[in-house]
Design a protein around this motif. Sequence first.
Motif, PDB file in Angstrom:
ATOM      1  N   PHE A  73       0.830  -1.206   0.000  1.00  0.00           N
ATOM      2  CA  PHE A  73       0.000   0.000   0.000  1.00  0.00           C
ATOM      3  C   PHE A  73       0.870   1.264   0.000  1.00  0.00           C
ATOM      4  CE2 PHE A  73      -1.468   3.286   2.997  1.00  0.00           C
ATOM      5  CZ  PHE A  73      -2.510   3.830   2.259  1.00  0.00           C
ATOM      6  N   LEU A  74       1.923   1.300   0.816  1.00  0.00           N
ATOM      7  CA  LEU A  74       2.789   2.479   0.866  1.00  0.00           C
ATOM      8  C   LEU A  74       3.531   2.688  -0.449  1.00  0.00           C
ATOM      9  CD1 LEU A  74       4.293   2.245   4.468  1.00  0.00           C
ATOM     10  CD2 LEU A  74       2.551   3.835   3.626  1.00  0.00           C
ATOM     11  N   ARG A  75       4.004   1.622  -1.059  1.00  0.00           N
ATOM     12  CA  ARG A  75       4.684   1.777  -2.354  1.00  0.00           C
ATOM     13  C   ARG A  75       3.729   2.350  -3.394  1.00  0.00           C
ATOM     14  NH1 ARG A  75       7.094  -3.262  -0.790  1.00  0.00           N
ATOM     15  NH2 ARG A  75       5.548  -4.414  -2.034  1.00  0.00           N
ATOM     16  N   ALA A  76       2.464   1.909  -3.339  1.00  0.00           N
ATOM     17  CA  ALA A  76       1.482   2.447  -4.282  1.00  0.00           C
ATOM     18  C   ALA A  76       1.136   3.900  -3.951  1.00  0.00           C
ATOM     19  CB  ALA A  76       0.225   1.574  -4.267  1.00  0.00           C
ATOM     20  N   ALA A  77       1.017   4.215  -2.647  1.00  0.00           N
ATOM     21  CA  ALA A  77       0.652   5.581  -2.256  1.00  0.00           C
ATOM     22  C   ALA A  77       1.712   6.593  -2.683  1.00  0.00           C
ATOM     23  CB  ALA A  77       0.444   5.632  -0.744  1.00  0.00           C
ATOM     24  N   TYR A  78       2.979   6.204  -2.634  1.00  0.00           N
ATOM     25  CA  TYR A  78       4.071   7.104  -3.012  1.00  0.00           C
ATOM     26  C   TYR A  78       4.554   6.857  -4.438  1.00  0.00           C
ATOM     27  CZ  TYR A  78       4.363   8.860   1.748  1.00  0.00           C
ATOM     28  OH  TYR A  78       4.083   9.473   2.955  1.00  0.00           O
ATOM     29  N   GLY A  79       3.894   6.016  -5.164  1.00  0.00           N
ATOM     30  CA  GLY A  79       4.228   5.792  -6.570  1.00  0.00           C
ATOM     31  C   GLY A  79       5.600   5.201  -6.787  1.00  0.00           C
ATOM     32  N   LEU A  80       6.006   4.251  -5.949  1.00  0.00           N
ATOM     33  CA  LEU A  80       7.339   3.656  -6.046  1.00  0.00           C
ATOM     34  C   LEU A  80       7.324   2.518  -7.062  1.00  0.00           C
ATOM     35  CD1 LEU A  80       8.219   3.613  -2.247  1.00  0.00           C
ATOM     36  CD2 LEU A  80       8.626   5.411  -3.950  1.00  0.00           C
ATOM     37  N   PRO A  81       8.373   2.411  -7.890  1.00  0.00           N
ATOM     38  CA  PRO A  81       8.326   1.460  -9.013  1.00  0.00           C
ATOM     39  C   PRO A  81       8.683   0.022  -8.672  1.00  0.00           C
ATOM     40  CG  PRO A  81      10.340   2.758  -9.135  1.00  0.00           C
ATOM     41  CD  PRO A  81       9.562   3.297  -7.969  1.00  0.00           C
ATOM     42  N   ARG A  82       9.517  -0.192  -7.659  1.00  0.00           N
ATOM     43  CA  ARG A  82      10.043  -1.541  -7.435  1.00  0.00           C
ATOM     44  C   ARG A  82       9.272  -2.258  -6.325  1.00  0.00           C
ATOM     45  NH1 ARG A  82      16.021  -1.505  -5.955  1.00  0.00           N
ATOM     46  NH2 ARG A  82      15.937  -3.661  -6.661  1.00  0.00           N
ATOM     47  N   ASP A  83       8.709  -3.390  -6.687  1.00  0.00           N
ATOM     48  CA  ASP A  83       8.038  -4.234  -5.696  1.00  0.00           C
ATOM     49  C   ASP A  83       8.952  -5.330  -5.163  1.00  0.00           C
ATOM     50  OD1 ASP A  83       5.631  -2.882  -5.739  1.00  0.00           O
ATOM     51  OD2 ASP A  83       4.886  -4.037  -7.445  1.00  0.00           O
ATOM     52  N   ALA A  84       9.973  -5.693  -5.935  1.00  0.00           N
ATOM     53  CA  ALA A  84      10.898  -6.759  -5.530  1.00  0.00           C
ATOM     54  C   ALA A  84      12.291  -6.418  -6.039  1.00  0.00           C
ATOM     55  CB  ALA A  84      10.444  -8.111  -6.076  1.00  0.00           C
ATOM     56  N   VAL A  85      13.310  -6.981  -5.373  1.00  0.00           N
ATOM     57  CA  VAL A  85      14.692  -6.715  -5.775  1.00  0.00           C
ATOM     58  C   VAL A  85      14.969  -7.346  -7.131  1.00  0.00           C
ATOM     59  CG1 VAL A  85      15.541  -6.543  -3.414  1.00  0.00           C
ATOM     60  CG2 VAL A  85      15.487  -8.767  -4.545  1.00  0.00           C
ATOM     61  N   LEU A  86      15.881  -6.704  -7.866  1.00  0.00           N
ATOM     62  CA  LEU A  86      16.309  -7.256  -9.142  1.00  0.00           C
ATOM     63  C   LEU A  86      17.339  -8.353  -8.896  1.00  0.00           C
ATOM     64  CD1 LEU A  86      16.690  -3.931 -11.165  1.00  0.00           C
ATOM     65  CD2 LEU A  86      14.773  -5.531 -11.170  1.00  0.00           C
ATOM     66  N   PRO A  87      17.413  -9.340  -9.791  1.00  0.00           N
ATOM     67  CA  PRO A  87      18.387 -10.421  -9.588  1.00  0.00           C
ATOM     68  C   PRO A  87      19.826  -9.910  -9.664  1.00  0.00           C
ATOM     69  CG  PRO A  87      17.297 -10.615 -11.719  1.00  0.00           C
ATOM     70  CD  PRO A  87      16.581  -9.541 -10.991  1.00  0.00           C
ATOM     71  N   VAL A  88      20.654 -10.464  -8.793  1.00  0.00           N
ATOM     72  CA  VAL A  88      22.073 -10.104  -8.740  1.00  0.00           C
ATOM     73  C   VAL A  88      22.873 -11.275  -9.278  1.00  0.00           C
ATOM     74  CG1 VAL A  88      24.000  -9.468  -7.244  1.00  0.00           C
ATOM     75  CG2 VAL A  88      21.705  -8.584  -6.770  1.00  0.00           C
ATOM     76  N   ALA A  89      23.810 -10.988 -10.208  1.00  0.00           N
ATOM     77  CA  ALA A  89      24.600 -12.053 -10.820  1.00  0.00           C
ATOM     78  C   ALA A  89      25.488 -12.710  -9.772  1.00  0.00           C
ATOM     79  CB  ALA A  89      25.454 -11.492 -11.951  1.00  0.00           C
ATOM     80  N   PRO A  90      25.553 -14.041  -9.752  1.00  0.00           N
ATOM     81  CA  PRO A  90      26.439 -14.733  -8.802  1.00  0.00           C
ATOM     82  C   PRO A  90      27.894 -14.352  -9.046  1.00  0.00           C
ATOM     83  CG  PRO A  90      24.854 -16.257  -9.754  1.00  0.00           C
ATOM     84  CD  PRO A  90      24.746 -14.989 -10.548  1.00  0.00           C
ATOM     85  N   ARG A  91      28.695 -14.525  -8.020  1.00  0.00           N
ATOM     86  CA  ARG A  91      30.107 -14.152  -8.101  1.00  0.00           C
ATOM     87  C   ARG A  91      30.803 -15.040  -9.133  1.00  0.00           C
ATOM     88  NH1 ARG A  91      34.140 -13.752  -2.845  1.00  0.00           N
ATOM     89  NH2 ARG A  91      35.938 -12.866  -3.954  1.00  0.00           N
ATOM     90  N   GLY A  92      31.632 -14.406  -9.997  1.00  0.00           N
ATOM     91  CA  GLY A  92      32.385 -15.133 -11.003  1.00  0.00           C
ATOM     92  C   GLY A  92      31.648 -15.288 -12.311  1.00  0.00           C
ATOM     93  N   GLN A  93      30.428 -14.717 -12.449  1.00  0.00           N
ATOM     94  CA  GLN A  93      29.670 -14.824 -13.691  1.00  0.00           C
ATOM     95  C   GLN A  93      29.524 -13.442 -14.320  1.00  0.00           C
ATOM     96  OE1 GLN A  93      25.977 -16.897 -13.251  1.00  0.00           O
ATOM     97  NE2 GLN A  93      26.900 -18.693 -12.295  1.00  0.00           N
ATOM     98  N   GLY A  94      30.681 -12.812 -14.615  1.00  0.00           N
ATOM     99  CA  GLY A  94      30.657 -11.514 -15.271  1.00  0.00           C
ATOM    100  C   GLY A  94      30.450 -10.384 -14.279  1.00  0.00           C
ATOM    101  N   GLN A  95      30.441  -9.182 -14.852  1.00  0.00           N
ATOM    102  CA  GLN A  95      30.289  -8.005 -14.010  1.00  0.00           C
ATOM    103  C   GLN A  95      28.880  -7.928 -13.430  1.00  0.00           C
ATOM    104  OE1 GLN A  95      32.709  -5.942 -13.134  1.00  0.00           O
ATOM    105  NE2 GLN A  95      34.199  -7.123 -14.318  1.00  0.00           N
TER     106      GLN A  95
END
Length: 679
Positions: A482-504
């Motif tokens: 509800f708060l993310r919607a009230a303030y118009g925030l775009p991200r509902d979940a974290v973006l995937p992070v590449a595992p260590r050793g698999q590129g930048q």
Amino acid sequence: MSSVYLDLCEVPLLVSSPRGAMEGGGKVAYSYGGGLHHDTKLLKSFSSVEPRKFGIGLFAGLLIVTCAYFSTAKFDAVHIAMSKQPISSAAKNAVGFSSPVNAGDNSKQPLDLGEQDQDALSKEGRSKAEAEKDDVGGGISNSGIAVATTAPPDPAAEGGKDDEVAEKDDDPSVVAVLPPLSSDSADTAQASGVLEDQELQVQNAVAEAANPPENSDGVSSSTNGSSPSVIPFPSDPAEIPAPAPSPAVDAPADQIPEMEAPPPPTPIQLIPPTPEVKQADWEAPAPEWKPLCDVTSNHRIDWCELDGDVRVLGANASVTLVAPPGADGRTFREESWRIKPYPRKADPNAMRNVREVTVRSVSGGAPACTDRHDVPALVFSDRGYTGNYFHAYTDVVLPLFLTARQYAGEVLLLVTNHQAWWVGKYAPVFRSLSKYEPVDLDRDPRVHCFRRVQVGLTSHDDFSIDPRRAPNGYSMLDFTAFLRAAYGLPRDAVLPVAPRGQGQGRRPRLLVISRARNRRFLNVEQIARGARRVGFEVVVSEGGHEVAPFAELANSCDAVVGVHGAGLTNMVFLPRGAVVIQVIPLGPLEFVASYFRGPSRDMGLRYLEYRVAPEESTLVDRYPRDHPVIADPGSIKAKDWVSFMGVYLFEQDVRLDMKRFRPVLKKALSRLRAKPKNN
């Protein structure tokens, strides 16, 4: 009545007059052996039989008559079914019936028998005919088997052409009489099976008799159009009435018409008449009266619910419920309560400046309405500790969501101790919960009238929701969404992070919350460098008065780290799956650490905790190592809350040892690289 000996079974066949057979009034009995034939020459030469042969034939005939006497039950049902079925002359000749008699002649065709045989047969016929006359509408034989008779047809139903024929139905000579069934026959297996078949047919006949069809005049009639046959119901269960005759059909010459089995009887269920119910009887009785307010079940807040004619007057801070017409002592009582609608009732310091609201129920003398509303209302205070960022959420914003969200904007917010700056600070929250501007109840002279009012907000615990008790099962996940919607925030979940050793890949973003006055990070730059070396992109911010800019910053990050304090409240804007690192200062602060530990997990975040060592706290610069503040923090806590809070929350800052803290940063990064849990 004519009697003819047949070749195959040589059973005496009793034939009614053709006139009676055509009208359904005669009874025709025939053997079960089949293959019958007739030879008129046999009748003519019967008298010429030699005495010796005649005696042998007579003995054989008597023997066969005896056999027929015991086997009557087998064709009894067929005999009854065929009693009213007219048979064509061709069929009669095919089965060996005697020649038809003229319609206007009552004489019977004579059979050339011996004088002794004629006397015996005539006596037996007379005795059975006399027994039949004693039973009206159908008699019962001495063996318990019903013998059906035919009632005279109704001339009006039959028509004029049948007037002459109807007179013959009263003649008892046209009735076929079945010999009584001896009780000794029940000893044989064949007789037992026959009786079972007969019982089934009789039960079906009883069902048909109980439900006769109706003609166009609404009067039950027989299937052949004659007057209804009355079948008396026997008082003895053993006396079962015979089944009603089936419609007469002409059978072809090469076959005998078969009787179609009737459907099984349908049980009749007697249903008692339903009493007439008036509309007023359907109306539920008025509920019994219950107290307006609840001051015992919730340890955080007292609250009241009023339904009916509710009038709110802000000038004297009163909420009044007016008694409905016809109210009695069971459904209405006059009460009066004094409520402070803020969820810190056990804290006198917090409740000191909260305005008291009078909640009452009256039978008369209520103020007249000036403004009527079709939506419910919520009465609450925004004073107390709302100046603190954490308390603003846990004491008002979260309880307001929990109470008002269920109305989908159709609710009016009545605020006592109204602080315009505070309402403006959280304006996106108020606009998302109500379609109407909040009312400053203390300065409003109008009398607002509602159908439902709640005084005090629903509150479960500090910064927490219990879905089992919440309206619509709301949870902390629903609150942060509800708060993310009230303030118009775009991200509902974290973006995937590449595992260590698999590129930048993408570097996760870490927000370091720096405080300005107490519990500050004294080595913020060192913390930021260490986090970058681990693999984070680092953002340092203190925050400000405006909520929206800091909410946007927090929502753009994947992790946040801060010393215990109100700044960690901004984790409500983090996307799901983000990491929260709470740094706990020196001292017995386990209970205050729980303010963020449990709620962060309820929000779908990954929680980590770091406890500072004495060397990382500035208290070692103020107190010697053997001082109770360092050596025995429990003794300080035992004194009082003010002393405890003054030392451990307001007097110390933190200088993190990066060698100790770096493993926590690495763990946070590994949590972000791991697959997030479904929340």
